[in-house]
Design a protein around this motif. Sequence first.
Motif, PDB file in Angstrom:
ATOM      1  N   SER A 165     -24.846  33.184  79.563  1.00 32.54           N
ATOM      2  CA  SER A 165     -25.065  33.631  80.946  1.00 32.54           C
ATOM      3  C   SER A 165     -26.097  32.768  81.668  1.00 32.54           C
ATOM      4  CB  SER A 165     -25.509  35.096  80.970  1.00 32.54           C
ATOM      5  OG  SER A 165     -26.819  35.245  80.440  1.00 32.54           O
ATOM      6  N   LEU A 166     -26.912  32.021  80.913  1.00 33.42           N
ATOM      7  CA  LEU A 166     -27.922  31.155  81.525  1.00 33.42           C
ATOM      8  C   LEU A 166     -27.361  29.806  81.963  1.00 33.42           C
ATOM      9  CD1 LEU A 166     -30.857  31.689  78.984  1.00 33.42           C
ATOM     10  CD2 LEU A 166     -30.610  32.757  81.229  1.00 33.42           C
ATOM     11  N   GLU A 167     -26.132  29.531  81.547  1.00 37.38           N
ATOM     12  CA  GLU A 167     -25.567  28.192  81.710  1.00 37.38           C
ATOM     13  C   GLU A 167     -25.592  27.699  83.152  1.00 37.38           C
ATOM     14  OE1 GLU A 167     -22.075  25.820  79.358  1.00 37.38           O
ATOM     15  OE2 GLU A 167     -21.700  27.896  79.958  1.00 37.38           O
ATOM     16  N   ASP A 168     -25.245  28.565  84.094  1.00 34.60           N
ATOM     17  CA  ASP A 168     -25.178  28.159  85.499  1.00 34.60           C
ATOM     18  C   ASP A 168     -26.556  27.914  86.113  1.00 34.60           C
ATOM     19  OD1 ASP A 168     -22.436  28.308  85.426  1.00 34.60           O
ATOM     20  OD2 ASP A 168     -22.341  30.343  86.242  1.00 34.60           O
ATOM     21  N   HIS A 169     -27.605  28.370  85.419  1.00 37.63           N
ATOM     22  CA  HIS A 169     -28.957  28.263  85.979  1.00 37.63           C
ATOM     23  C   HIS A 169     -29.833  27.268  85.232  1.00 37.63           C
ATOM     24  CE1 HIS A 169     -27.685  31.974  87.929  1.00 37.63           C
ATOM     25  NE2 HIS A 169     -27.492  32.509  86.739  1.00 37.63           N
ATOM     26  N   VAL A 170     -29.277  26.631  84.204  1.00 37.63           N
ATOM     27  CA  VAL A 170     -30.115  25.833  83.310  1.00 37.63           C
ATOM     28  C   VAL A 170     -30.800  24.673  84.014  1.00 37.63           C
ATOM     29  CG1 VAL A 170     -28.215  24.359  82.480  1.00 37.63           C
ATOM     30  CG2 VAL A 170     -30.222  24.752  81.046  1.00 37.63           C
ATOM     31  N   ASP A 171     -30.110  23.980  84.913  1.00 40.43           N
ATOM     32  CA  ASP A 171     -30.711  22.831  85.598  1.00 40.43           C
ATOM     33  C   ASP A 171     -31.931  23.251  86.414  1.00 40.43           C
ATOM     34  OD1 ASP A 171     -28.890  21.079  84.524  1.00 40.43           O
ATOM     35  OD2 ASP A 171     -27.525  21.156  86.247  1.00 40.43           O
ATOM     36  N   ALA A 172     -31.793  24.354  87.148  1.00 42.12           N
ATOM     37  CA  ALA A 172     -32.907  24.841  87.963  1.00 42.12           C
ATOM     38  C   ALA A 172     -34.058  25.304  87.078  1.00 42.12           C
ATOM     39  CB  ALA A 172     -32.440  25.991  88.856  1.00 42.12           C
ATOM     40  N   LEU A 173     -33.745  25.955  85.961  1.00 42.49           N
ATOM     41  CA  LEU A 173     -34.781  26.420  85.038  1.00 42.49           C
ATOM     42  C   LEU A 173     -35.566  25.251  84.453  1.00 42.49           C
ATOM     43  CD1 LEU A 173     -32.867  29.244  83.105  1.00 42.49           C
ATOM     44  CD2 LEU A 173     -34.834  29.553  84.611  1.00 42.49           C
ATOM     45  N   LEU A 174     -34.858  24.211  84.069  1.00 45.09           N
ATOM     46  CA  LEU A 174     -35.515  23.046  83.473  1.00 45.09           C
ATOM     47  C   LEU A 174     -36.401  22.349  84.494  1.00 45.09           C
ATOM     48  CD1 LEU A 174     -32.636  21.522  81.298  1.00 45.09           C
ATOM     49  CD2 LEU A 174     -34.500  23.014  80.587  1.00 45.09           C
ATOM     50  N   GLU A 175     -35.885  22.189  85.689  1.00 47.76           N
ATOM     51  CA  GLU A 175     -36.648  21.488  86.727  1.00 47.76           C
ATOM     52  C   GLU A 175     -37.929  22.238  87.067  1.00 47.76           C
ATOM     53  OE1 GLU A 175     -37.501  18.257  88.654  1.00 47.76           O
ATOM     54  OE2 GLU A 175     -35.634  18.487  87.518  1.00 47.76           O
TER      55      GLU A 175
ATOM     56  N   MET B  96     -32.365  22.828  76.810  1.00 49.31           N
ATOM     57  CA  MET B  96     -33.677  23.439  77.029  1.00 49.31           C
ATOM     58  C   MET B  96     -34.753  22.805  76.141  1.00 49.31           C
ATOM     59  SD  MET B  96     -32.813  27.456  77.650  1.00 49.31           S
ATOM     60  CE  MET B  96     -31.969  27.961  79.155  1.00 49.31           C
ATOM     61  N   LEU B  97     -34.384  22.505  74.910  1.00 54.16           N
ATOM     62  CA  LEU B  97     -35.355  21.900  73.999  1.00 54.16           C
ATOM     63  C   LEU B  97     -35.699  20.471  74.393  1.00 54.16           C
ATOM     64  CD1 LEU B  97     -33.971  23.322  70.653  1.00 54.16           C
ATOM     65  CD2 LEU B  97     -36.247  23.745  71.583  1.00 54.16           C
ATOM     66  N   GLY B  98     -34.861  19.897  75.244  1.00 49.26           N
ATOM     67  CA  GLY B  98     -35.131  18.532  75.696  1.00 49.26           C
ATOM     68  C   GLY B  98     -36.460  18.390  76.427  1.00 49.26           C
ATOM     69  N   ILE B  99     -36.937  19.477  77.070  1.00 44.36           N
ATOM     70  CA  ILE B  99     -38.220  19.367  77.787  1.00 44.36           C
ATOM     71  C   ILE B  99     -39.408  19.731  76.902  1.00 44.36           C
ATOM     72  CG2 ILE B  99     -37.142  19.775  80.035  1.00 44.36           C
ATOM     73  CD1 ILE B  99     -38.354  22.586  80.017  1.00 44.36           C
ATOM     74  N   SER B 100     -39.146  20.376  75.755  1.00 45.81           N
ATOM     75  CA  SER B 100     -40.249  20.717  74.854  1.00 45.81           C
ATOM     76  C   SER B 100     -40.422  19.701  73.731  1.00 45.81           C
ATOM     77  CB  SER B 100     -40.040  22.111  74.247  1.00 45.81           C
ATOM     78  OG  SER B 100     -38.873  22.160  73.463  1.00 45.81           O
TER      79      SER B 100
END
Length: 209
Positions: free
Chosen positions: A71-81, A138-142
């Motif tokens: 369910s997070l898939e559509d929001h992942v780009d905004a969350l990462l940014e 998501m782990l790409g930013i950590s």
Amino acid sequence: MDILHKKDKEETKKKLIAATGEIFMTKGYSALKASRIAYVAGVSKTLIYRYFGNVQELFKVYLSQKDFWISLEDHVDALLEANRHDSGRELAKSILESQIAYFFQNKEMQQIMRWQISEPNVIARSLADSRERLGEEMLGISDPHFKDSGVNFRALLAVIVPGIYYLVLNAKVNGSTFCGIDINKSEDIKEVQKAVNLMVDWAYEKAGS
């Protein structure tokens, strides 16, 4: 007419998805047959093939609507940014805290997880792989924060996330406590969420020292 036809199509798809969920929850994955789904939905079974291709694809649509991570898939780009500034520290805590609440409250997600680990098949593997792909983003930013730090944040999450699944299922299926924690109590859910937040904070602080 086109607008009415489109509305009818969307309503029929919703009925088929709902019927799929009802059957899955009451009778299990093996009971998902086109004729049974159509009967419960009150529509012709030919519409399953017209709108979804087959029962498996219909079930995938149902799963994608109920799975917390997908369910997070559509929001992942905004969350990462929005969370690059702290290498995803607050994002990790927020998502894990939300996962605990969602999984505890959502009976369908609980059934999906039980099914996934007890009846391995192509669809279950596809769902798990979709979660993994999302997790990789998501782990790409950590990852840069933990590189060469001696702290394996991925390994920590590999313990936390299934731990949440087990803690909830153990309470829901058996009504059991675990280490004296009764996650059926709101105060104990809050304590588990606090503990998860502490673990994430400790990991980030240890890696940063």
